[in-house]
Design a protein around this motif. Structure first.
Motif, PDB file in Angstrom:
ATOM      1  N   PHE A 259       0.859  -1.188   0.000  1.00 53.64           N
ATOM      2  CA  PHE A 259       0.000   0.000   0.000  1.00 53.64           C
ATOM      3  C   PHE A 259       0.894   1.235   0.000  1.00 53.64           C
ATOM      4  CE2 PHE A 259      -2.852  -3.246   1.248  1.00 53.64           C
ATOM      5  CZ  PHE A 259      -4.127  -2.826   0.920  1.00 53.64           C
ATOM      6  N   PRO A 260       0.803   2.061  -1.029  1.00 51.11           N
ATOM      7  CA  PRO A 260       1.707   3.214  -1.113  1.00 51.11           C
ATOM      8  C   PRO A 260       1.725   4.058   0.162  1.00 51.11           C
ATOM      9  CG  PRO A 260       0.471   2.975  -3.149  1.00 51.11           C
ATOM     10  CD  PRO A 260      -0.081   1.965  -2.194  1.00 51.11           C
ATOM     11  N   CYS A 261       0.552   4.291   0.760  1.00 52.63           N
ATOM     12  CA  CYS A 261       0.537   5.165   1.945  1.00 52.63           C
ATOM     13  C   CYS A 261       1.323   4.563   3.094  1.00 52.63           C
ATOM     14  CB  CYS A 261      -0.902   5.497   2.360  1.00 52.63           C
ATOM     15  SG  CYS A 261      -1.868   4.060   2.873  1.00 52.63           S
ATOM     16  N   VAL A 262       1.285   3.252   3.224  1.00 53.75           N
ATOM     17  CA  VAL A 262       2.034   2.591   4.299  1.00 53.75           C
ATOM     18  C   VAL A 262       3.526   2.673   4.016  1.00 53.75           C
ATOM     19  CG1 VAL A 262       2.525   0.359   5.385  1.00 53.75           C
ATOM     20  CG2 VAL A 262       0.154   1.037   4.898  1.00 53.75           C
ATOM     21  N   LYS A 263       3.861   2.345   2.784  1.00 51.16           N
ATOM     22  CA  LYS A 263       5.280   2.327   2.383  1.00 51.16           C
ATOM     23  C   LYS A 263       5.936   3.693   2.599  1.00 51.16           C
ATOM     24  CE  LYS A 263       8.743   0.291   0.096  1.00 51.16           C
ATOM     25  NZ  LYS A 263       9.724   1.040   0.874  1.00 51.16           N
ATOM     26  N   ILE A 264       5.270   4.716   2.136  1.00 50.71           N
ATOM     27  CA  ILE A 264       5.829   6.068   2.220  1.00 50.71           C
ATOM     28  C   ILE A 264       6.033   6.504   3.665  1.00 50.71           C
ATOM     29  CG2 ILE A 264       5.262   8.515   1.794  1.00 50.71           C
ATOM     30  CD1 ILE A 264       3.853   7.493  -0.826  1.00 50.71           C
ATOM     31  N   LEU A 265       4.999   6.272   4.483  1.00 56.71           N
ATOM     32  CA  LEU A 265       5.099   6.708   5.887  1.00 56.71           C
ATOM     33  C   LEU A 265       6.131   5.887   6.648  1.00 56.71           C
ATOM     34  CD1 LEU A 265       1.331   7.402   6.559  1.00 56.71           C
ATOM     35  CD2 LEU A 265       3.175   9.089   6.553  1.00 56.71           C
ATOM     36  N   GLU A 266       6.214   4.612   6.323  1.00 54.11           N
ATOM     37  CA  GLU A 266       7.220   3.789   7.007  1.00 54.11           C
ATOM     38  C   GLU A 266       8.621   4.268   6.611  1.00 54.11           C
ATOM     39  OE1 GLU A 266       7.615  -0.305   5.901  1.00 54.11           O
ATOM     40  OE2 GLU A 266       8.080  -0.911   7.966  1.00 54.11           O
ATOM     41  N   ASP A 267       8.797   4.560   5.337  1.00 55.56           N
ATOM     42  CA  ASP A 267      10.114   5.036   4.869  1.00 55.56           C
ATOM     43  C   ASP A 267      10.493   6.360   5.534  1.00 55.56           C
ATOM     44  OD1 ASP A 267      10.365   2.804   3.356  1.00 55.56           O
ATOM     45  OD2 ASP A 267       9.946   3.766   1.415  1.00 55.56           O
ATOM     46  N   LYS A 268       9.461   7.165   5.812  1.00 60.45           N
ATOM     47  CA  LYS A 268       9.728   8.464   6.464  1.00 60.45           C
ATOM     48  C   LYS A 268       9.895   8.330   7.980  1.00 60.45           C
ATOM     49  CE  LYS A 268       7.306  11.633   3.345  1.00 60.45           C
ATOM     50  NZ  LYS A 268       6.051  12.366   3.138  1.00 60.45           N
TER      51      LYS A 268
END
Lengths: 214, 214, 214, 214
Positions: free
Chosen positions: D172-181
């Motif tokens: 899920f893009p939203c999960v991936k992005i926030l986890e990366d941040k």
């Protein structure tokens, strides 16, 4: 902000922990089965003459219309909004009450305003002036009678207004028909705030008499 | 023939030998000095929701207007007879009440009639139909929602009618001006006949909440 | 790196040295014998309405499906992945639960999103938008009623969603058959976060009532 | 007819006169201010593994999605209804949770069904079969391993399913992005019903270890 004036809240709590606690079954039954009052009372808004108090009536007993000076306008099926006619129609046709009591009382502010020659409109709409003009011919006759005291004129017009409302009740076809069939009875009553006495209208003469003396 | 229905006479005797005996001084004073109620209650004629009972109010406390479904029509200074506007004008301008409470209640027959698609006029004058048509736009919106239960639609319209009456109260210049000056406060309330609960309107949101949970 | 958020670890230690210590026999038996809950609860993910908390339920008592807004989609045997239908099937066919409770609650975020006309997709997939579109016809009817307050619309749709889910439950043949045989009973409930009250659906009318007042 | 199973009603009364009485301020505040949980827990419907119980969590703390075998399907923005993706989107995008915990448990019925070669569809829709087929490749590999005992295969697949769901979370893009941040952290956990032990996933190795030993 969810509040009510302190006095009303206190009163409500008295009700809930007093009367309602005792009568909760009756309220629940009245909710489930609907109301079926025997009597419509047409009374004045006056804070001193609540029909439930004067008749010591419980929930479900009296269907009560209250307006200034307990007036019933004549039948006028003109398509306008008529608060009084609507309540009357609902009581007679939907609830099929058996009795209608028009109850006036002493020291009525509406009657007093009608009789006061110095009275100015309370607001540009002059709603009280218009409303009390329903009694105009009677008001003129009484006001012009300088042989009666102020109090006598007041009481006279209060009682005339009850008979006037009763006469207007009979201009409603549904009332007239049911009364003629003996299924609806109309009463007049006048409450004396000062003494607590209830004077009841004699159907034949129109006089107001105390029931004990009836 | 001077009589009243037996039940009313009995109730009146209870009043005279009960409450009035205890409060005779208060009644006498109220007669001499005139009424000075703080609060106007605009309530329904329903026999199960008498304001004096629900607020445990004594003589002189509440000026009470009662019509079907506790409706206030909009300000209309057209010279016609307006029972509701007259009572409002008298309470605000002559008695200078500090509070106005519009009190609706559950299982209101007028609201039920308004929502009933099969409802036929109760009489040729169709006074109830005309009177309830004051709520017509709201009624249509609610009646068309087939996903709500009959009771939910009924409660929704009962509460809308209270907010509608309150909005109309503010179309009366005298009400608007005094409210703006902080000399008059307007409240909404809804009485649940079945449980005895009084739900009070939150002034900011228009929602009905129980005072305890406010 | 083997860790959990501090708060969860603390909570887990409370569990181990509190409830588990007292109920270790029960857990061991439930592990050996397998679960045999009587009831499936279909509830919302909301952090304020955990069924185990509200029903004070111990281990083994409730089989709990939680999704946004406690929705049950209609029966659709199309070979796709259906989280809700799978849980339902498992509870009814494998565990043979006797009761299904659909429990909604006040201030539901999913319902709020559905009613918000300004709501934009939360992400390109718009999963919440799609999920809540299950309620679309009801949402439109409620959202269009501008005479109701925001909270009233919200509560109305929350309750509609419970009835909707219950109607969809009955589109599943296994549910329908067992209910008709009297071996499965379906209930609706709505939890008021603010007051802690649980309103239970009346099976005949669909209304939500407090059990005490039923 | 407004009722709930006796056991649930009793439990609810325990809640109201116990926990709710103590925490009523918290509930009221959570109602007024809305929920703001830090953590999304994705757990199984199993009656023996309620997250609120195991983490001794109070109202407002955990946003909880529960489906059979705590599965997260891969990101699939196809316009269909996805209960799990909707809950995930809501938790991450609207509530902005900081943690996601995927919590599996021992003796999971969904996992057992997946591993059972004799398992027949529970109903014509075969929703459980379809749902568990999300794990199909892993299931085949484990089921075909005749060197492991039944219990070992079961535990192995339970833990694989947790890692599988975590891997899907990251699609899920939203999960991936926030986890990366660094604004979102993902955890895995496995609850042993029999002993009450919680095994936590080591982020680097994927192994499940007891936190004390972490």
């Amino acid at each position: 902000m969810t509040h009510l004036p302190e006095k009303l809240l206190t009163g409500y709590h008295n009700f809930m922990h007093g009367r309602f606690e005792v009568e909760s079954d009756r309220y629940r039954r009245l909710a489930q089965e609907g109301q079926a009052p025997d009597t419509l009372v047409i009374a004045c808004c006056d804070s001193r003459s609540a029909p439930e108090t004067i008749f010591d009536a419980g929930p479900g007993e009296l269907f009560v219309l209250r307006n200034v000076a307990n007036l019933v306008p004549p039948y006028e099926p003109d398509g306008e909004f008529h608060a009084t006619s609507a309540a009357l129609e609902f009581a007679v046709q939907a609830l099929k009450v058996k009795n209608i009591v028009v109850m006036g009382h002493g020291r009525c502010g509406g009657i007093k305003a009608a009789l006061d020659p110095a009275m100015k409109p309370l607001s540009p709409g002059d709603f009280i002036g218009r409303w009390m003009s329903l009694l105009a011919p009677a008001t003129e006759a009484v006001a012009g009678n300088s042989m009666m005291t102020t109090t006598e004129r007041q009481t006279a017009l209060e009682r005339i207004s009850i008979r006037y409302s009763i006469a207007n009740l009979r201009t409603f076809p549904c009332v007239k028909i049911l009364e003629d069939k003996g299924r609806l009875t109309i009463y007049g009553a006048w409450f004396d705030i000062s003494t607590g006495e209830l004077w009841v209208m004699n159907k034949e003469t129109g006089d107001f008499e105390r029931p004990e003396a009836g």
